[in-house]
Design an enzyme around this catalytic site. Structure first.
Site, PDB file in Angstrom:
ATOM      1  N   GLY A 126      21.355  16.967  45.134  1.00 19.68           N
ATOM      2  CA  GLY A 126      20.362  16.214  44.368  1.00 19.68           C
ATOM      3  C   GLY A 126      18.912  17.161  43.598  1.00 19.68           C
ATOM      4  O   GLY A 126      19.221  18.003  42.660  1.00 19.68           O
ATOM      5  N   HIS A 161      25.414  16.169  47.941  1.00 21.91           N
ATOM      6  CA  HIS A 161      24.047  16.122  48.582  1.00 21.91           C
ATOM      7  C   HIS A 161      23.820  17.584  47.638  1.00 21.91           C
ATOM      8  O   HIS A 161      23.483  18.333  47.920  1.00 21.91           O
ATOM      9  CB  HIS A 161      23.448  16.629  49.999  1.00 21.91           C
ATOM     10  CG  HIS A 161      21.838  15.692  49.992  1.00 21.91           C
ATOM     11  ND1 HIS A 161      22.037  16.177  51.430  1.00 21.91           N
ATOM     12  CD2 HIS A 161      21.526  15.376  49.602  1.00 21.91           C
ATOM     13  CE1 HIS A 161      20.348  15.893  51.112  1.00 21.91           C
ATOM     14  NE2 HIS A 161      20.078  15.306  50.017  1.00 21.91           N
ATOM     15  N   GLU A 204      33.762   7.599  55.561  1.00 23.96           N
ATOM     16  CA  GLU A 204      34.671   6.374  54.766  1.00 23.96           C
ATOM     17  C   GLU A 204      34.584   5.637  53.314  1.00 23.96           C
ATOM     18  O   GLU A 204      35.798   5.185  52.636  1.00 23.96           O
ATOM     19  CB  GLU A 204      33.628   4.934  55.308  1.00 23.96           C
ATOM     20  CG  GLU A 204      33.287   4.511  56.673  1.00 23.96           C
ATOM     21  CD  GLU A 204      32.594   5.776  57.320  1.00 23.96           C
ATOM     22  OE1 GLU A 204      32.083   5.749  58.696  1.00 23.96           O
ATOM     23  OE2 GLU A 204      32.030   6.367  56.374  1.00 23.96           O
ATOM     24  N   ASP A 253      25.332  10.481  46.468  1.00 23.47           N
ATOM     25  CA  ASP A 253      24.997  11.669  46.675  1.00 23.47           C
ATOM     26  C   ASP A 253      24.368  12.150  48.311  1.00 23.47           C
ATOM     27  O   ASP A 253      24.513  13.445  48.629  1.00 23.47           O
ATOM     28  CB  ASP A 253      23.183  12.425  45.973  1.00 23.47           C
ATOM     29  CG  ASP A 253      23.243  13.919  45.530  1.00 23.47           C
ATOM     30  OD1 ASP A 253      24.201  14.474  45.427  1.00 23.47           O
ATOM     31  OD2 ASP A 253      22.135  14.101  45.910  1.00 23.47           O
ATOM     32  N   ARG A 259      18.844   7.771  49.515  1.00 25.31           N
ATOM     33  CA  ARG A 259      19.367   7.704  50.955  1.00 25.31           C
ATOM     34  C   ARG A 259      20.806   7.717  51.129  1.00 25.31           C
ATOM     35  O   ARG A 259      21.224   6.301  50.516  1.00 25.31           O
ATOM     36  CB  ARG A 259      18.277   7.530  52.368  1.00 25.31           C
ATOM     37  CG  ARG A 259      17.365   8.747  52.042  1.00 25.31           C
ATOM     38  CD  ARG A 259      18.010   9.485  52.725  1.00 25.31           C
ATOM     39  NE  ARG A 259      17.313  10.549  53.669  1.00 25.31           N
ATOM     40  CZ  ARG A 259      16.712  11.976  52.540  1.00 25.31           C
ATOM     41  NH1 ARG A 259      17.383  12.164  51.430  1.00 25.31           N
ATOM     42  NH2 ARG A 259      16.205  13.087  52.690  1.00 25.31           N
TER      43      ARG A 259
END
Length: 384
Positions: free
Chosen positions: A274, A272, A260, A255, A231
């Protein structure tokens, strides 16, 4: 007829498990018995009055108001381990991208388009800018040795790495699945002190937020490489940007992109991906469907994040399933409410999980549901 509402596209191999004679599955059910969801945000959603359960086809439940659901007697399931292999494989990819500047090198190679016969010479001249290191012989530190962390630990051993892991909640089954060469420590600081690579595989909550921060980074070896396929919030963005800029962290592969970190040199942001495999989505859908069927039809709870696992076979006239707060004297009041009507309790199971508990009673005789509901702390009563 039980109605199952889907808030996202759920793999057909999962939704097809529901018996069409008992269930209807759609994305427009108005008062569903259960909800299947992947990434849809549910925090502002008004929960239907008849809703019994929510099954998240995946591991994380940040998109679901878990505590609010518990207060309303709604069991929230997830599918731990169903996407473990997919995440393990992309974490392995991340391990290699942390060692070798593969994304940057590929992007640079594309920039040579149009150079004609000079491409080969330019490649040989420029490839030294993307030199990296090998993972063999290096030490991988894993924070979390569950379904994903354990698999990555074993494959890293096979690739010639030294592996040390930390997991205060390591189950017996997970421990037995680890290769004997994996060292397990009870002190997370051992990970920071000796690891060349650190990979995060822990859940995100109030206690784990910013696990990687300025203080913990300071404990790490200079040039450590960090992987985050768990996360984004586990790593403090400002602190990791500063650490990468100074070289304290030589590479950060994550992931979970946020504004930023995008465009920061030596931070590899993956969108993302995964669990984004066909196999993973199928596995999650099938597990989620079976969890809902077991709970709706038999009252059995497996893999809930807000209520304990429990099941009890029905041998009498009724199986009474009671979701309630985990406070003293509730069980005696519930059993009294059953026996006062003249019913006999043949068997009973009670399990608790933090603030909440689940009691199942195998009963012969008539059940006074209103009397059970009247017990303070009871949030849901079902009679099967």
């Amino acid at each position: 007829m039980y109605e199952i509402k889907t808030l996202n596209k759920i793999a057909a191999c999962g939704t097809d498990i529901f018996d069409k004679a008992k269930y209807s599955v759609s994305d427009n059910a108005e008062n569903p018995t259960a909800i299947m969801v992947r990434s849809a945000k549910m925090h502002d959603m008004e929960m239907p009055s008849e809703l019994l359960a929510i099954a998240r086809a995946g591991a994380g439940v940040n998109n679901i108001p878990v505590d609010k659901c518990a207060e309303q007697g709604i069991v929230v399931f997830n599918t731990p381990g169903a996407n473990a292999n997919a995440v393990k494989e992309i974490a392995l990819c991340g391990l290699l991208m942390a060692s070798r500047k593969i994304p940057e090198a590929m992007q640079w190679a594309q920039s040579l388009k149009g150079s004609g016969a000079e491409v080969g010479k330019l490649v040989e001249k420029g490839k030294s800018n993307f030199a990296g290191c090998e993972i063999m012989g290096k030490t991988l530190g894993l924070i979390g040795l569950g379904a994903i962390g354990g698999k990555l630990a074993n494959i890293a051993i096979s690739l010639g790495m030294n592996v040390i892991g930390y997991d205060p909640f390591l189950s017996v089954g997970a421990a037995l699945s680890l290769k004997p060469q994996v060292k397990v420590t009870a002190n997370i600081n051992d990970i920071y002190a000796c690891a060349d690579y650190i990979s995060l595989h822990l859940p995100y909550n109030a206690e784990t937020k910013d696990t990687i921060n300025k203080e913990t980074i300071a404990l790490c070896k200079d040039g450590v490489k960090l992987l985050n396929f768990a996360r984004g919030e586990l790593v403090n963005s400002a602190d990791i940007i500063e650490a990468v800029g100074s070289g304290k962290v030589s590479r950060y592969v994550v992931d979970f992109p946020c504004d930023e970190i995008l465009g920061v040199e030596n931070i590899v942001a993956i969108p993302h991906l995964g669990a984004s495999t066909e196999e993973s989505e199928d596995n999650c859908a099938v597990m989620a469907a079976n969890e809902l069927i077991d709970y709706i039809e038999r009252g059995a709870i497996r893999n809930s994040v807000n209520f304990p696992n429990a099941e009890l076979a029905k041998t009498g006239d009724a199986l009474v399933c009671v979701l309630h707060k985990n406070t003293p004297a509730i069980i005696s009041q519930v059993t009294a409410a059953v026996s006062d009507k003249g019913a006999n309790i043949e068997n009973l199971v009670n399990k608790s999980k933090k603030d909440w508990a689940y009691t199942m009673l195998d009963v012969n005789g008539e059940v006074d549901v209103e009397a059970i509901n009247a017990v303070e702390g009871v949030v849901k009563v079902r009679v099967l």
